[in-house]
Design a protein around this motif. Structure first.
Motif, PDB file in Angstrom:
ATOM      1  N   GLN A   1      47.608  46.991 -27.695  1.00  0.00           N
ATOM      2  CA  GLN A   1      48.114  45.664 -27.362  1.00  0.00           C
ATOM      3  C   GLN A   1      47.823  44.678 -28.479  1.00  0.00           C
ATOM      4  O   GLN A   1      46.854  44.832 -29.223  1.00  0.00           O
ATOM      5  CB  GLN A   1      47.476  45.165 -26.052  1.00  0.00           C
ATOM      6  CG  GLN A   1      47.775  46.051 -24.851  1.00  0.00           C
ATOM      7  CD  GLN A   1      49.258  46.217 -24.620  1.00  0.00           C
ATOM      8  OE1 GLN A   1      49.994  45.240 -24.497  1.00  0.00           O
ATOM      9  NE2 GLN A   1      49.721  47.468 -24.582  1.00  0.00           N
ATOM     10  N   PRO A   2      48.676  43.651 -28.598  1.00  0.00           N
ATOM     11  CA  PRO A   2      48.482  42.675 -29.670  1.00  0.00           C
ATOM     12  C   PRO A   2      47.104  42.038 -29.603  1.00  0.00           C
ATOM     13  O   PRO A   2      46.636  41.676 -28.524  1.00  0.00           O
ATOM     14  CB  PRO A   2      49.582  41.629 -29.420  1.00  0.00           C
ATOM     15  CG  PRO A   2      50.184  41.935 -28.099  1.00  0.00           C
ATOM     16  CD  PRO A   2      49.858  43.360 -27.763  1.00  0.00           C
ATOM     17  N   GLY A   3      46.472  41.932 -30.764  1.00  0.00           N
ATOM     18  CA  GLY A   3      45.196  41.215 -30.862  1.00  0.00           C
ATOM     19  C   GLY A   3      43.978  42.016 -30.474  1.00  0.00           C
ATOM     20  O   GLY A   3      42.857  41.573 -30.688  1.00  0.00           O
ATOM     21  N   VAL A   4      44.179  43.214 -29.888  1.00  0.00           N
ATOM     22  CA  VAL A   4      43.007  43.948 -29.405  1.00  0.00           C
ATOM     23  C   VAL A   4      42.226  44.536 -30.582  1.00  0.00           C
ATOM     24  O   VAL A   4      42.802  45.171 -31.468  1.00  0.00           O
ATOM     25  CB  VAL A   4      43.414  45.046 -28.402  1.00  0.00           C
ATOM     26  CG1 VAL A   4      42.215  45.934 -28.066  1.00  0.00           C
ATOM     27  CG2 VAL A   4      43.965  44.405 -27.133  1.00  0.00           C
ATOM     28  N   VAL A   5      40.931  44.280 -30.593  1.00  0.00           N
ATOM     29  CA  VAL A   5      40.066  44.766 -31.669  1.00  0.00           C
ATOM     30  C   VAL A   5      39.502  46.136 -31.322  1.00  0.00           C
ATOM     31  O   VAL A   5      39.520  47.059 -32.116  1.00  0.00           O
ATOM     32  CB  VAL A   5      38.909  43.765 -31.912  1.00  0.00           C
ATOM     33  CG1 VAL A   5      37.919  44.292 -32.948  1.00  0.00           C
ATOM     34  CG2 VAL A   5      39.459  42.401 -32.325  1.00  0.00           C
ATOM     35  N   ASP A   6      38.998  46.254 -30.100  1.00  0.00           N
ATOM     36  CA  ASP A   6      38.443  47.541 -29.681  1.00  0.00           C
ATOM     37  C   ASP A   6      38.191  47.521 -28.174  1.00  0.00           C
ATOM     38  O   ASP A   6      38.117  46.457 -27.561  1.00  0.00           O
ATOM     39  CB  ASP A   6      37.124  47.817 -30.422  1.00  0.00           C
ATOM     40  CG  ASP A   6      36.802  49.314 -30.499  1.00  0.00           C
ATOM     41  OD1 ASP A   6      37.523  50.113 -29.860  1.00  0.00           O
ATOM     42  OD2 ASP A   6      35.838  49.670 -31.193  1.00  0.00           O
ATOM     43  N   VAL A   7      38.040  48.703 -27.620  1.00  0.00           N
ATOM     44  CA  VAL A   7      37.615  48.841 -26.232  1.00  0.00           C
ATOM     45  C   VAL A   7      36.329  49.653 -26.279  1.00  0.00           C
ATOM     46  O   VAL A   7      36.317  50.760 -26.806  1.00  0.00           O
ATOM     47  CB  VAL A   7      38.682  49.546 -25.371  1.00  0.00           C
ATOM     48  CG1 VAL A   7      38.182  49.740 -23.942  1.00  0.00           C
ATOM     49  CG2 VAL A   7      39.983  48.735 -25.373  1.00  0.00           C
ATOM     50  N   VAL A   8      35.247  49.074 -25.779  1.00  0.00           N
ATOM     51  CA  VAL A   8      33.915  49.634 -26.019  1.00  0.00           C
ATOM     52  C   VAL A   8      33.211  49.936 -24.695  1.00  0.00           C
ATOM     53  O   VAL A   8      33.138  49.083 -23.814  1.00  0.00           O
ATOM     54  CB  VAL A   8      33.047  48.617 -26.810  1.00  0.00           C
ATOM     55  CG1 VAL A   8      31.694  49.225 -27.140  1.00  0.00           C
ATOM     56  CG2 VAL A   8      33.760  48.155 -28.067  1.00  0.00           C
ATOM     57  N   VAL A   9      32.711  51.170 -24.591  1.00  0.00           N
ATOM     58  CA  VAL A   9      31.892  51.494 -23.425  1.00  0.00           C
ATOM     59  C   VAL A   9      30.468  51.033 -23.717  1.00  0.00           C
ATOM     60  O   VAL A   9      29.897  51.404 -24.744  1.00  0.00           O
ATOM     61  CB  VAL A   9      31.916  53.003 -23.129  1.00  0.00           C
ATOM     62  CG1 VAL A   9      31.001  53.333 -21.951  1.00  0.00           C
ATOM     63  CG2 VAL A   9      33.346  53.460 -22.846  1.00  0.00           C
ATOM     64  N   THR A  10      29.908  50.191 -22.851  1.00  0.00           N
ATOM     65  CA  THR A  10      28.553  49.682 -23.064  1.00  0.00           C
ATOM     66  C   THR A  10      27.636  50.246 -21.974  1.00  0.00           C
ATOM     67  O   THR A  10      28.067  51.052 -21.153  1.00  0.00           O
ATOM     68  CB  THR A  10      28.512  48.155 -22.986  1.00  0.00           C
ATOM     69  OG1 THR A  10      28.671  47.762 -21.618  1.00  0.00           O
ATOM     70  CG2 THR A  10      29.601  47.517 -23.831  1.00  0.00           C
ATOM     71  N   GLU A  11      26.398  49.774 -22.003  1.00  0.00           N
ATOM     72  CA  GLU A  11      25.449  50.261 -21.005  1.00  0.00           C
ATOM     73  C   GLU A  11      25.768  49.767 -19.603  1.00  0.00           C
ATOM     74  O   GLU A  11      25.228  50.237 -18.622  1.00  0.00           O
ATOM     75  CB  GLU A  11      24.024  49.819 -21.393  1.00  0.00           C
ATOM     76  CG  GLU A  11      23.537  50.541 -22.633  1.00  0.00           C
ATOM     77  CD  GLU A  11      22.131  50.142 -23.019  1.00  0.00           C
ATOM     78  OE1 GLU A  11      21.298  49.905 -22.115  1.00  0.00           O
ATOM     79  OE2 GLU A  11      21.851  50.057 -24.221  1.00  0.00           O
ATOM     80  N   ARG A  12      26.594  48.735 -19.523  1.00  0.00           N
ATOM     81  CA  ARG A  12      26.891  48.173 -18.217  1.00  0.00           C
ATOM     82  C   ARG A  12      28.375  47.884 -18.112  1.00  0.00           C
ATOM     83  O   ARG A  12      28.786  46.754 -17.896  1.00  0.00           O
ATOM     84  CB  ARG A  12      26.101  46.882 -18.015  1.00  0.00           C
ATOM     85  CG  ARG A  12      25.359  46.798 -16.688  1.00  0.00           C
ATOM     86  CD  ARG A  12      24.541  45.525 -16.640  1.00  0.00           C
ATOM     87  NE  ARG A  12      25.357  44.361 -16.362  1.00  0.00           N
ATOM     88  CZ  ARG A  12      25.468  43.797 -15.162  1.00  0.00           C
ATOM     89  NH1 ARG A  12      24.813  44.269 -14.132  1.00  0.00           N
ATOM     90  NH2 ARG A  12      26.228  42.742 -14.982  1.00  0.00           N
ATOM     91  N   GLY A  13      29.190  48.872 -18.318  1.00  0.00           N
ATOM     92  CA  GLY A  13      30.620  48.678 -18.163  1.00  0.00           C
ATOM     93  C   GLY A  13      31.387  48.860 -19.449  1.00  0.00           C
ATOM     94  O   GLY A  13      30.929  49.508 -20.394  1.00  0.00           O
ATOM     95  N   VAL A  14      32.576  48.274 -19.473  1.00  0.00           N
ATOM     96  CA  VAL A  14      33.477  48.432 -20.607  1.00  0.00           C
ATOM     97  C   VAL A  14      33.884  47.042 -21.082  1.00  0.00           C
ATOM     98  O   VAL A  14      34.233  46.189 -20.269  1.00  0.00           O
ATOM     99  CB  VAL A  14      34.727  49.229 -20.179  1.00  0.00           C
ATOM    100  CG1 VAL A  14      35.756  49.283 -21.319  1.00  0.00           C
ATOM    101  CG2 VAL A  14      34.332  50.639 -19.745  1.00  0.00           C
ATOM    102  N   GLY A  15      33.813  46.832 -22.404  1.00  0.00           N
ATOM    103  CA  GLY A  15      34.229  45.546 -22.958  1.00  0.00           C
ATOM    104  C   GLY A  15      35.533  45.697 -23.709  1.00  0.00           C
ATOM    105  O   GLY A  15      35.704  46.644 -24.477  1.00  0.00           O
ATOM    106  N   VAL A  16      36.464  44.786 -23.440  1.00  0.00           N
ATOM    107  CA  VAL A  16      37.723  44.778 -24.180  1.00  0.00           C
ATOM    108  C   VAL A  16      37.675  43.594 -25.139  1.00  0.00           C
ATOM    109  O   VAL A  16      37.605  42.449 -24.706  1.00  0.00           O
ATOM    110  CB  VAL A  16      38.920  44.666 -23.217  1.00  0.00           C
ATOM    111  CG1 VAL A  16      40.224  44.651 -24.014  1.00  0.00           C
ATOM    112  CG2 VAL A  16      38.902  45.813 -22.212  1.00  0.00           C
TER     113      VAL A  16
END
Ligand code: FES
Ligand code: FES
Lengths: 749, 159
Positions: A252-267
């Motif tokens: 998607q436009p502008g998306v830098v990364d999708v990251v799995v963290t210790e407490r969920g997922v950050g977009v």
């Protein structure tokens, strides 16, 4: 240094927070500590070349600016105005002359944190001292220049004046000389009779910024090259990602990364709206989490059936087992509650080679430093925390969850990242006022006097969950991991109930002003997969409801007027009695007839060093409880700014009524059921009763203001409903309980 | 796309269905308009579009292109704050302050349609704006005071 004494009757938690002021007090004149050598800092508003800055708090510039570091966080309670007033008093300038800023995290200020209604209590002496010391240096500078004795001079409106000769000099003109003088170690403070600012209804120093939209909250901060992130938190506490498909989101436009963290997922994206849109396209499978079958309803049953063997006495006076009289008994319950501050949680993290920089509206910057340091393996001083205005907090902003989200994402993408929680994240992702269950008994003798009172409660231990925060009370000299370990273990120790009962869990039941000869209070912790926290007025928000409702039950059982019934037991407690009498008079208790269909209830509490009694008038409209009027009498000792104290009473009343009437967070199969203001109801303008308040001054020094008026609301309302309908509502929220009763018994409908 | 915000022409390059709230905040740097719920439940994001109050969190930017958008930054100016802003300060209305831009924009819309609102008028219009800090009693007083200050002011004088 601090002269703030610990007064009897102040709970231990306040003492704990009181230590913070003590720590800060020690550093006021102490100069730079060794540990600060490694502390990160950037120039701040108070760091001005050539200015007089005799302590960490006050700066006076050559062009007559007077700048004060407010080391307490401003979340609406008005502390920054209070601190400006304290400084203005001793610097003898109008309040508007004092420019306030919120300093970055620094050991100069000891442990930085705001809570327990403690800011004015803690700052009342030290802030005046730092201001008085500064004024004395300016006066001494004038004395030296003019060759006269300092005692012949006076300070007035930003100048030093020599009445004998008619000379005067502005503070700015005296800065250069004052800088060369020693800092007075025991500044003389004005006496009460000399106060010209303290006790006045001064305007808030943050009014202008807050009515023009210029006030900066965490959400409003931008740093260079910053990306924005939306979070996808686990649906159940403790659930982790088992599989994720983020291919489409990443395109998607502008998306830098999708990251799995210790407490969920950050977009992470360039813009927040891009992150939110992309987040909808991420497909995730989660593990079951800590207790996938958990429901708040089953916790109620579990609490009621709990064996009491791990219960520990929080108070044991007289002998409740030998007390005589007719036994009365009742069980009370309260639900989980969310804080729902108006500004959803958010934070910016920027990880660099030197450490980590954080921007977030936190009630506990030192706690944030520690949490981040631990996550990244850094020293506390390598983490620099900037604190803007807080868009409401109520206890929720004591915890660093959103900060850690930002830290993990910044680490992953190598850029500063701002995480913004949605309202649904804020309501579903943790930290609630604990659900609680309490059994209370009392005995009434033949004359209608209370001979005993027992109180047994069960809830999750807040203390057991705040290990990291306790660690942040410890000095830099202790290594971070050790601090965390000590904090966690001391918290666990209290939480386990093995040595002492968690005093937060029973506050509001332990320290009572009533002359009841035999009393026992016990507490038993219980575990549940829901993270709990302080919530405005904390234990009082639970236990005052139980105690003050039950005393009303006893009054009715003894066929006595509930006000007179309490009054008789408060002969030895003048400040309890003072507010009770004041609110009775204010509300016309027993003297003013109410319109038909309206009834009143009364309750009183002693919390955070202050005393508060409230009378509520309510009626039932179409099955809905309608509060028409609230009277509040508050004895907070000396009211630094009576108008702001009254605004805190108004805010407390609306906050407390919202919870008493409607507040409830429920959990089903591990999932929080509420998400936004449509299912977590807030009181609104048209539902707000008329609020009449009165201040009583029972002591010469200030007590807490932000929380005490929350405590008596729920019981005063429940007591009014009993008088009105004959229904004793023992479970919050009261509207839902009333509706259940009305459905079950035709007489109420 | 061209937007007219606080009497200035602004150009933004975003899809038409992006909420106005985030365009104001992220594309135009106007941070006074706040995010509270994202679902038209709280009023924190209230702005005026051609003089009428709108929840920016659920307003697609494409729908308001070319119309006159006013945010809290454009309600008054430095030299002359809006009567409501002055009354807000006189009554010490703000606590945390986060909801106040939305409250002020809503109240300004109210005064435009009802220069001397009754308590019932205030209830009807302000019910959509949540203040978690509980500043409602002061908001009510300040609205009455501002209404009085405006209608009571001598007419025809220099502004
Ligand atoms: S953020 Fe738009 S109404 Fe709440
Ligand atoms: S002032 Fe804090 S939400 Fe309204």
């Amino acid at each position: 240094m601090s002269e703030t004494k610990r007064r009897p009757g102040i709970g231990r938690r306040r003492f704990l927070l009181g230590m913070l002021a003590g720590t800060a007090g020690l550093c006021i004149y102490g100069g730079v500590r060794a540990s600060r050598a490694h502390e990160r800092s950037v120039p701040e508003l108070g760091d001005i070349e050539g200015a007089l800055k005799p302590n960490a708090y006050v700066t006076v510039t050559t062009d007559d600016r007077i700048i004060l570091a407010c080391d307490k966080q401003e979340m609406g309670q008005g502390t920054s105005t209070g601190y400006a007033m304290l400084a203005a008093e001793e610097l003898v300038v109008p309040v508007e002359r004092v420019e306030i800023y919120f300093p970055d995290s620094s050991s100069k200020f000891g442990t930085m944190g705001t809570g327990g209604s403690g800011s004015i209590v803690q700052g009342f002496v030290p802030i005046r001292e730092v201001a008085a010391a500064t004024r004395m240096m300016l006066v001494s500078a004038a004395a030296q220049q003019w060759g006269v004795d300092a005692s012949a001079l006076r300070a007035e409106n930003g100048s030093v004046i020599d009445d004998a000769s008619g000379r005067s000099a502005r503070y700015g003109e005296l800065v250069a000389v004052a800088r060369t003088l020693p800092v007075p170690q025991e500044p003389t403070l004005k006496s009460r009779e000399q106060f010209r600012v303290i006790g006045t209804p001064a305007r808030r120093v943050d009014n202008h910024a807050k009515v023009t939209g210029a006030a900066t909250f965490g959400l409003d901060i931008t740093v260079p090259n910053m990306a924005k992130a939306a979070m996808i938190h686990p649906p159940r506490q403790g659930a982790t990602v088992t599989s994720i498909d983020s291919d489409e989101a990443k395109q998607q436009p502008g998306v830098v990364d999708v990251v799995v963290t210790e407490r969920g997922v950050g977009v992470v994206a360039e813009r927040y709206w891009q992150a939110v849109r992309a987040a909808r396209l991420v497909k995730i499978e989660w593990t079951a989490g800590d207790m996938p079958e958990f429901t708040s309803e089953s916790l109620r049953a579990e609490m009621a059936a709990s064996p009491r063997e791990r219960a520990r006495n929080a108070l044991d006076e007289g002998d409740v087992d030998k007390a005589e009289g007719a036994l009365h008994e009742a069980v009370y319950e309260v639900p989980y509650l969310a804080h729902a501050p108006m500004e959803p949680l958010n934070a910016i993290a920027h990880i660099t080679d030197e450490g980590c920089e954080i921007w977030t509206g936190s009630q506990g910057p030192t706690g944030v430093q520690d949490a981040v340091a631990l996550a990244l393996g850094l020293e506390r001083g390598a983490v620099l925390v900037h604190t803007p205005f807080l868009g409401g907090a109520f206890g929720r902003r004591s915890h660093p969850e959103a900060v850690l989200d930002a830290v993990w994402l910044s680490k992953a993408v190598g850029r500063p990242v701002q995480v913004i929680w949605t309202r649904e994240d804020d309501m579903r992702s943790g930290r609630y006022r604990p659900q609680a269950w309490a059994r209370i008994t009392g005995r009434l003798d033949g004359a209608g006097a209370v001979t005993s009172l027992t109180f047994d409660t069960i809830s999750q231990s807040i203390m057991a969950e705040i290990g990291g925060l306790l660690g942040s009370l410890m000095p830099n000299a202790i290594p971070p991991r050790m601090r965390a370990w000590l904090g966690r273990n001391s918290a666990r120790l209290v939480g386990s109930n093995a040595v002492v009962a968690d005093f937060i869990a029973t506050e509001g039941a332990t320290h009572l002003g009533y002359a009841i000869p035999n009393r026992r209070v016990t507490y038993m912790p219980i575990k549940a997969p829901v993270s709990v926290s302080w919530w405005r007025s904390v234990g009082f928000s639970i236990n005052t409801f139980v105690v003050e409702s039950f005393l009303d039950e006893l009054a009715h059982a003894a066929e006595q007027d509930p006000y007179q019934f309490r009054r008789k037991m408060l002969g030895e407690s003048p400040r309890w009695l003072g507010v009770l009498d004041a609110v009775a008079e204010l509300s016309g208790w027993g003297t003013r007839e109410l319109p038909p269909g309206t009834a009143r209830g009364i309750a009183v509490a002693h919390a955070f060093g202050s005393y508060c009694a409230e009378v509520i008038e309510a009626r039932i409209d179409d099955g809905q409880i309608k509060v028409t009027k609230v009277y509040a009498a508050l004895d907070c000792g000396l009211a630094l700014n009576p108008d702001l104290v009254e605004s805190q009473i108004e805010g407390s009343v609306i906050f407390g009524l919202t919870a008493a009437l409607w507040g409830e967070i429920t959990v089903d199969k591990g999932v929080v059921q509420q998400g936004n203001f449509d299912d977590y109801r807030m009181m609104r303008m048209h539902e707000t009763p008329e609020i009449v308040s009165k201040l009583v001054e029972g002591a010469p020094e200030p007590g807490g203001v932000g929380e005490p008026a929350v405590a008596p609301l729920a019981p005063a309302l429940a007591n009014a409903i009993f008088t009105l309908t004959g229904e004793r509502l023992r479970r919050m929220p009261l509207q839902a309980e009333y509706a259940r009763r009305a459905a079950a018994s035709p007489k109420t409908s | 796309m061209k937007l007219k915000v606080n009497e200035e022409e602004r150009e933004v390059d975003v899809p038409e269905d992006v909420p106005l709230l985030w365009v104001l905040r992220e594309e135009l740097g106007l941070n006074g308009t706040k995010f509270g719920c994202g679902r038209a439940l709280c009023g924190a994001c209230t702005v005026h579009v051609d003089g009428a109050p709108k929840r920016a969190c659920v307003t697609a930017v494409g729908d308001v292109a070319g119309q006159a958008i006013t945010t809290i930054e454009g309600l008054g100016d430095e030299a002359q704050l809006h009567a409501l802003q002055q009354a807000w300060m006189e009554h010490n209305v703000p606590q945390c302050g986060y909801c106040q831009p939305g409250q002020l924009m809503m109240a300004a819309a109210l005064l435009r349609s009802k220069p001397e609102p009754t308590d019932a008028d205030i209830d009807a219009v302000m019910a959509g704006s949540i203040c978690r800090c509980g500043t409602y009693p002061r908001i009510r007083k300040a609205i009455h005071a501002a209404a009085k200050a405006r209608t009571g002011a001598p007419k025809g004088g220099t502004p």
